[in-house]
Motif scaffolding. Sequence first.
Motif, PDB file in Angstrom:
ATOM      1  N   SER A 194       0.796  -1.230   0.000  1.00 42.20           N
ATOM      2  CA  SER A 194       0.000   0.000   0.000  1.00 42.20           C
ATOM      3  C   SER A 194       0.822   1.271   0.000  1.00 42.20           C
ATOM      4  CB  SER A 194      -0.935   0.014   1.219  1.00 42.20           C
ATOM      5  OG  SER A 194      -0.185   0.055   2.421  1.00 42.20           O
ATOM      6  N   GLY A 195       2.093   1.182   0.271  1.00 41.88           N
ATOM      7  CA  GLY A 195       2.908   2.393   0.399  1.00 41.88           C
ATOM      8  C   GLY A 195       3.070   3.140  -0.912  1.00 41.88           C
ATOM      9  N   ASN A 196       3.527   4.383  -0.818  1.00 35.53           N
ATOM     10  CA  ASN A 196       3.817   5.199  -1.982  1.00 35.53           C
ATOM     11  C   ASN A 196       4.938   4.550  -2.792  1.00 35.53           C
ATOM     12  OD1 ASN A 196       5.010   7.291  -3.669  1.00 35.53           O
ATOM     13  ND2 ASN A 196       3.868   8.783  -2.475  1.00 35.53           N
ATOM     14  N   ALA A 197       4.669   4.268  -4.073  1.00 34.49           N
ATOM     15  CA  ALA A 197       5.649   3.600  -4.921  1.00 34.49           C
ATOM     16  C   ALA A 197       6.717   4.549  -5.436  1.00 34.49           C
ATOM     17  CB  ALA A 197       4.942   2.926  -6.098  1.00 34.49           C
ATOM     18  N   LEU A 198       6.511   5.857  -5.253  1.00 34.66           N
ATOM     19  CA  LEU A 198       7.449   6.857  -5.752  1.00 34.66           C
ATOM     20  C   LEU A 198       8.378   7.393  -4.671  1.00 34.66           C
ATOM     21  CD1 LEU A 198       4.895   8.941  -7.875  1.00 34.66           C
ATOM     22  CD2 LEU A 198       6.409   7.116  -8.683  1.00 34.66           C
ATOM     23  N   VAL A 199       7.853   7.512  -3.452  1.00 37.99           N
ATOM     24  CA  VAL A 199       8.613   8.105  -2.343  1.00 37.99           C
ATOM     25  C   VAL A 199       8.491   7.200  -1.124  1.00 37.99           C
ATOM     26  CG1 VAL A 199       8.831  10.094  -0.808  1.00 37.99           C
ATOM     27  CG2 VAL A 199       8.167  10.433  -3.199  1.00 37.99           C
ATOM     28  N   ASN A 200       9.601   6.754  -0.606  1.00 38.57           N
ATOM     29  CA  ASN A 200       9.583   5.892   0.572  1.00 38.57           C
ATOM     30  C   ASN A 200       8.974   6.632   1.767  1.00 38.57           C
ATOM     31  OD1 ASN A 200      10.071   3.701   2.246  1.00 38.57           O
ATOM     32  ND2 ASN A 200      12.152   4.360   2.740  1.00 38.57           N
ATOM     33  N   GLY A 201       7.889   6.078   2.327  1.00 33.70           N
ATOM     34  CA  GLY A 201       7.217   6.737   3.442  1.00 33.70           C
ATOM     35  C   GLY A 201       6.343   7.900   3.020  1.00 33.70           C
ATOM     36  N   GLY A 202       6.093   8.033   1.708  1.00 33.36           N
ATOM     37  CA  GLY A 202       5.350   9.167   1.204  1.00 33.36           C
ATOM     38  C   GLY A 202       3.842   9.015   1.306  1.00 33.36           C
ATOM     39  N   HIS A 203       3.145  10.068   0.858  1.00 34.51           N
ATOM     40  CA  HIS A 203       1.687  10.125   0.924  1.00 34.51           C
ATOM     41  C   HIS A 203       1.069   9.220  -0.127  1.00 34.51           C
ATOM     42  CE1 HIS A 203      -2.317  11.787   1.418  1.00 34.51           C
ATOM     43  NE2 HIS A 203      -2.358  12.131   0.138  1.00 34.51           N
ATOM     44  N   THR A 204      -0.018   8.546   0.233  1.00 33.77           N
ATOM     45  CA  THR A 204      -0.786   7.746  -0.710  1.00 33.77           C
ATOM     46  C   THR A 204      -2.230   7.705  -0.252  1.00 33.77           C
ATOM     47  OG1 THR A 204      -0.960   5.600  -1.831  1.00 33.77           O
ATOM     48  CG2 THR A 204      -0.328   5.571   0.500  1.00 33.77           C
ATOM     49  N   ARG A 205      -3.141   7.420  -1.194  1.00 33.09           N
ATOM     50  CA  ARG A 205      -4.556   7.293  -0.870  1.00 33.09           C
ATOM     51  C   ARG A 205      -4.993   5.828  -0.904  1.00 33.09           C
ATOM     52  NH1 ARG A 205      -6.684  11.300   1.703  1.00 33.09           N
ATOM     53  NH2 ARG A 205      -8.707  11.288   0.628  1.00 33.09           N
ATOM     54  N   LEU A 206      -4.048   4.922  -0.954  1.00 35.30           N
ATOM     55  CA  LEU A 206      -4.359   3.489  -0.893  1.00 35.30           C
ATOM     56  C   LEU A 206      -4.223   3.034   0.556  1.00 35.30           C
ATOM     57  CD1 LEU A 206      -4.950   0.709  -2.055  1.00 35.30           C
ATOM     58  CD2 LEU A 206      -2.536   0.512  -2.690  1.00 35.30           C
ATOM     59  N   PRO A 207      -5.343   2.769   1.248  1.00 32.34           N
ATOM     60  CA  PRO A 207      -5.258   2.389   2.665  1.00 32.34           C
ATOM     61  C   PRO A 207      -4.681   0.995   2.852  1.00 32.34           C
ATOM     62  CG  PRO A 207      -7.529   2.247   1.888  1.00 32.34           C
ATOM     63  CD  PRO A 207      -6.736   2.856   0.769  1.00 32.34           C
ATOM     64  N   ALA A 208      -3.892   0.837   3.886  1.00 30.30           N
ATOM     65  CA  ALA A 208      -3.211  -0.434   4.131  1.00 30.30           C
ATOM     66  C   ALA A 208      -4.189  -1.585   4.348  1.00 30.30           C
ATOM     67  CB  ALA A 208      -2.285  -0.293   5.339  1.00 30.30           C
ATOM     68  N   TYR A 209      -5.335  -1.303   4.989  1.00 28.42           N
ATOM     69  CA  TYR A 209      -6.269  -2.404   5.285  1.00 28.42           C
ATOM     70  C   TYR A 209      -6.859  -3.019   4.022  1.00 28.42           C
ATOM     71  CZ  TYR A 209     -10.386   0.585   4.423  1.00 28.42           C
ATOM     72  OH  TYR A 209     -11.339   1.375   3.846  1.00 28.42           O
ATOM     73  N   ALA A 210      -6.799  -2.307   2.889  1.00 27.08           N
ATOM     74  CA  ALA A 210      -7.387  -2.816   1.651  1.00 27.08           C
ATOM     75  C   ALA A 210      -6.347  -3.386   0.689  1.00 27.08           C
ATOM     76  CB  ALA A 210      -8.168  -1.703   0.955  1.00 27.08           C
ATOM     77  N   ALA A 211      -5.079  -3.259   1.000  1.00 27.61           N
ATOM     78  CA  ALA A 211      -4.033  -3.724   0.095  1.00 27.61           C
ATOM     79  C   ALA A 211      -4.193  -5.217  -0.196  1.00 27.61           C
ATOM     80  CB  ALA A 211      -2.656  -3.453   0.705  1.00 27.61           C
ATOM     81  N   GLY A 212      -4.119  -5.564  -1.474  1.00 27.92           N
ATOM     82  CA  GLY A 212      -4.217  -6.963  -1.892  1.00 27.92           C
ATOM     83  C   GLY A 212      -5.626  -7.479  -2.063  1.00 27.92           C
ATOM     84  N   ALA A 213      -6.637  -6.698  -1.675  1.00 27.37           N
ATOM     85  CA  ALA A 213      -8.025  -7.151  -1.772  1.00 27.37           C
ATOM     86  C   ALA A 213      -8.507  -7.119  -3.223  1.00 27.37           C
ATOM     87  CB  ALA A 213      -8.928  -6.274  -0.912  1.00 27.37           C
TER      88      ALA A 213
END
Length: 223
Positions: free
Chosen positions: A143-162
């Motif tokens: 779910s993390g930001n693919a461009l910046v390590n530790g960066g902002h994203t709107r993909l919530p971790a609880y939904a990753a892979g669903a």
Amino acid sequence: MSRVHDMGGRFGDGAVNASDDATFAQDWHARALALTLAAGALGQWNIDISRHARERLSPKDYTRFSYYEKWMGGLAELLIEAGVVTREELQSGKADGISPLADRKLLAEKVAAALAAGGPADRPSDIAPAFKRGDKVRLRARSGNALVNGGHTRLPAYAAGAIGEVVIYHGTHILPDSSAHGLGEAPEPLFAVAVKSTELWEHPENPNDEVILDLWQSYLEPA
């Protein structure tokens, strides 16, 4: 690694009080909103940068701050980082001379129009939508930001892979993962995706419930 703000689906935080519909629980909350709006009108950051500033609060502060205290904590950092005020000015509450941004101040008679206009994020893009309504998609496993390590994203971790289903195509919109870090707007297709509660939680209270998430194309892959 995730930040402390990504709390979706976590146990132990208590129930949401659905009856609490107060716009401002305390008088200073309205002032916090007004100050945030006025500072944003100076044009020194965008909404994604602003959101990331709140996410970057220390875990100790984030967990003890109320909602509008988080707003004020993030705003204080933005004002200093953007050079709008110095740390000394912020601590003293007094300006050291006239700001070069003074002519950008948001006048009272312009507030209603500014609120009505909002901040549209739709932009043209050369990226064609890869999905359509009814398509099954899998959310990115990380779910993390693919461009910046530790960066902002709107993909919530609880939904990753669903796995979910596309229900709406919103057109092309600014990618927050890029915009929050000054890397450009990088607009891409944005979709509303319905995800069953059974995909998200092991023991959902209502198995037939679903969560609708607005997700950028780079967050998704065919299921």
